[in-house]
Every structure is written in C-alpha cells, then in structure tokens.
Design a protein around this motif. Structure first.
Motif, mmCIF file in Angstrom:
data_model
loop_
_atom_site.group_PDB
_atom_site.id
_atom_site.type_symbol
_atom_site.label_atom_id
_atom_site.label_comp_id
_atom_site.label_asym_id
_atom_site.label_seq_id
_atom_site.Cartn_x
_atom_site.Cartn_y
_atom_site.Cartn_z
ATOM 1 N N SER A 45 4.229 -9.595 -4.213
ATOM 2 C CA SER A 45 2.428 -9.198 -4.867
ATOM 3 C C SER A 45 1.983 -8.613 -3.867
ATOM 4 O O SER A 45 0.974 -7.703 -4.143
ATOM 5 N N VAL A 46 1.752 -8.995 -2.567
ATOM 6 C CA VAL A 46 0.806 -8.586 -1.654
ATOM 7 C C VAL A 46 1.246 -7.117 -1.320
ATOM 8 O O VAL A 46 0.211 -6.339 -1.428
ATOM 9 N N ASP A 47 2.497 -6.599 -1.463
ATOM 10 C CA ASP A 47 2.660 -5.275 -0.822
ATOM 11 C C ASP A 47 2.443 -4.529 -2.499
ATOM 12 O O ASP A 47 2.035 -3.394 -1.992
ATOM 13 N N ARG A 48 2.628 -4.989 -3.323
ATOM 14 C CA ARG A 48 2.200 -4.108 -4.690
ATOM 15 C C ARG A 48 0.639 -4.060 -4.666
ATOM 16 O O ARG A 48 0.250 -2.742 -4.875
ATOM 17 N N VAL A 49 -0.013 -4.893 -4.564
ATOM 18 C CA VAL A 49 -1.548 -4.694 -4.426
ATOM 19 C C VAL A 49 -2.133 -4.044 -3.655
ATOM 20 O O VAL A 49 -2.915 -3.260 -3.739
ATOM 21 N N LEU A 50 -1.745 -4.339 -2.488
ATOM 22 C CA LEU A 50 -2.430 -3.621 -1.312
ATOM 23 C C LEU A 50 -1.776 -2.385 -0.900
ATOM 24 O O LEU A 50 -2.181 -1.412 -0.375
ATOM 25 N N GLY A 51 -0.458 -2.224 -1.291
ATOM 26 C CA GLY A 51 0.245 -0.934 -1.298
ATOM 27 C C GLY A 51 -0.406 0.033 -2.265
ATOM 28 O O GLY A 51 -0.267 1.363 -1.944
ATOM 29 N N ALA A 52 -1.005 -0.316 -3.100
ATOM 30 C CA ALA A 52 -1.760 0.726 -3.969
ATOM 31 C C ALA A 52 -2.904 1.111 -3.611
ATOM 32 O O ALA A 52 -3.647 2.088 -4.051
ATOM 33 N N LEU A 53 -3.503 0.579 -2.580
ATOM 34 C CA LEU A 53 -4.966 0.973 -1.973
ATOM 35 C C LEU A 53 -4.496 2.055 -0.752
ATOM 36 O O LEU A 53 -3.485 2.001 -0.252
ATOM 37 N N HIS A 54 -5.530 2.914 -0.637
ATOM 38 C CA HIS A 54 -5.277 4.050 0.256
ATOM 39 C C HIS A 54 -6.400 4.039 1.526
ATOM 40 O O HIS A 54 -6.039 4.586 2.497
ATOM 41 N N GLY A 55 -7.406 3.479 1.394
ATOM 42 C CA GLY A 55 -8.484 3.402 2.349
ATOM 43 C C GLY A 55 -8.843 4.909 2.653
ATOM 44 O O GLY A 55 -8.489 5.709 2.227
ATOM 45 N N PRO A 56 -9.341 4.851 4.196
ATOM 46 C CA PRO A 56 -9.330 3.786 5.049
ATOM 47 C C PRO A 56 -10.720 2.967 4.597
ATOM 48 O O PRO A 56 -11.519 3.660 4.199
ATOM 49 N N PHE A 57 -10.663 1.784 5.241
ATOM 50 C CA PHE A 57 -11.823 0.883 4.946
ATOM 51 C C PHE A 57 -12.285 0.494 6.316
ATOM 52 O O PHE A 57 -11.692 0.025 7.228
ATOM 53 N N ASP A 58 -13.843 0.619 6.375
ATOM 54 C CA ASP A 58 -14.340 0.504 7.672
ATOM 55 C C ASP A 58 -14.415 -1.114 7.820
ATOM 56 O O ASP A 58 -14.526 -1.458 8.966
ATOM 57 N N PHE A 59 -14.207 -1.946 6.798
ATOM 58 C CA PHE A 59 -14.316 -3.422 6.910
ATOM 59 C C PHE A 59 -13.291 -4.120 6.075
ATOM 60 O O PHE A 59 -13.508 -3.695 4.733
ATOM 61 N N LEU A 60 -12.506 -4.914 6.495
ATOM 62 C CA LEU A 60 -11.335 -5.728 5.725
ATOM 63 C C LEU A 60 -12.011 -7.164 6.016
ATOM 64 O O LEU A 60 -12.151 -7.611 7.087
ATOM 65 N N PHE A 61 -12.057 -7.877 4.813
ATOM 66 C CA PHE A 61 -12.500 -9.133 4.900
ATOM 67 C C PHE A 61 -11.635 -10.024 4.117
ATOM 68 O O PHE A 61 -11.477 -9.774 2.928
#
Length: 220
Positions: A45-61
C-alpha cells in the motif's frame, strides 16, 4: 517552502498542518488512509500510494500514528502487555514510518533546502522516561526515533541541504488524546503553527535530531 507532502493528512495534526501550509501559499499534497487507502502497515500500500507521487517536495511531514489498537489503552504495567497489541503499535508507529522513509530520497530535492519531519513523541525518549508504563507506545516511538536518526545519516550523504528530524508536537486535542482529559492540550491549528516555527528554523546542521514543539531538543 514551495511544495509539501503531508502523510496522514486526514488526522488531527496532519489536517491542521495541511491547512497551515496552504495558508502560506504552499502547494500541498496530502495522502491518508481515508482518502487514498494508505495503510502504513502494508508495504504494498505504501509503495502504491507514494510510488505514484513524483515530487520533489521541499517538505515531507509524516503524521501517521496510533496510541493503541481500537478498544485498547496503553499498558500501565508489565502484566498488561499483549503480543498482538504491541505488534500492531509497532507496525503503525515504527515500521510504517520506515516504509514511508524508503521513498524519501526520491521525493526530496537533491539540491536546495528541504525538511523531512516525522512526528514521534516525548514518551519515546529513553532518557526522559521518569514515569514508566505505556510499553508498546514508548517502544514504538523510541524505535521510530532511531529510524529517523539513521535515515538522516543516509539521506545527508546525497541530499546535503536536507534536515531530517523527529518532532514532539505536545499533547494535541484530537481523537488520539480524547481519553486523557487531565493533560493540558493545544488545538490542532496551534500545534501545527508551533511545529512550523520549529521547521522554519532547522537546517542540515540539525539533521538527525529530536525537537519538541517549542524548539527544545529532546534527549534520546
């Protein structure tokens, strides 16, 4: 800060952080179990959801967490320890952040300042433990702190301007704490602003450290 990723965005602190960041004009991406089906105890589940994001993000919370399984409370004595309950708390509070942090090197920018902040808790501090009890929760947060510390070392090798930190938000008035009326609590919006003041002040020299909501360093 221009872009942010909030994990656990439907929870009390995560939602408040999303609102605060949006109020600053930050482009916020929020993921959660209720909206995206994110299950931090399931690597797929983590790999599916986060794998679909590309970023980059200045801040991860990272704001996911659990105090105890539904219908249970933190243990007050050794005799109350349950293997099943402890395994669940560790799965959410320790393994969950570790599965999320696997994606951090790809989601953070290689150049320029960035911050990765993981909500842990003061009760995860071994040096600050004066009261005992809450075995599973304390152990899960202490282990999460170690994961943050270790990830900070690795990420720092490739992301030299990144700060990877653990944060204690204080006692926040959310469903998470509703069964503890004796604790002094702050509203989620105030907690988010407190944490953002700390986040605004950290740089790579603070990476791998543990801070409370007021910016004071918490002992490991």
């Amino acid at each position: 800060m221009k872009t942010a990723l909030v994990i656990g965005a439907s929870g009390g602190i995560g939602a408040a952080m999303t609102t605060s960041l949006s109020g600053r004009g930050v482009d916020v991406t929020g993921v959660s179990r209720s909206v995206d089906g994110l299950d931090v105890t399931d690597q797929g589940s983590v790999d599916r959801v986060l794998g679909a994001l590309h970023g980059p993000f200045d801040f991860l919370f990272v704001a996911s967490g659990v105090l105890a399984p539904n219908g249970a409370e933190p243990e007050k004595s050794l005799g109350q320890i349950s293997a099943a309950q402890m395994a669940h708390v560790l799965a959410v509070n320790t393994i969950g952040p570790a599965m999320i942090l696997r994606h951090a090197p790809r989601l953070l920018p290689r150049k320029g300042r960035s911050v990765l902040a993981v909500l842990t808790a003061r009760v995860g501090s071994i040096g600050d433990n004066q009261l005992g009890g809450w075995y599973s929760y304390r152990a899960s947060k202490a282990a999460a702190n170690q994961i943050v510390r270790t990830a900070a070392i690795e990420i720092g090798r490739s992301h030299r301007e990144a700060a990877v930190i653990a944060l204690h938000p204080g006692t926040v008035a959310t469903p998470f704490t509703e069964n503890y009326p004796g604790h002094r609590k702050v509203a989620p919006a105030a907690a988010a602003e407190n944490l953002l003041r700390v986040i605004d002040g950290v740089g790579p020299e603070h990476s791998g450290r543990f801070f409370d909501w007021a910016g004071e360093e918490v002992p490991w």
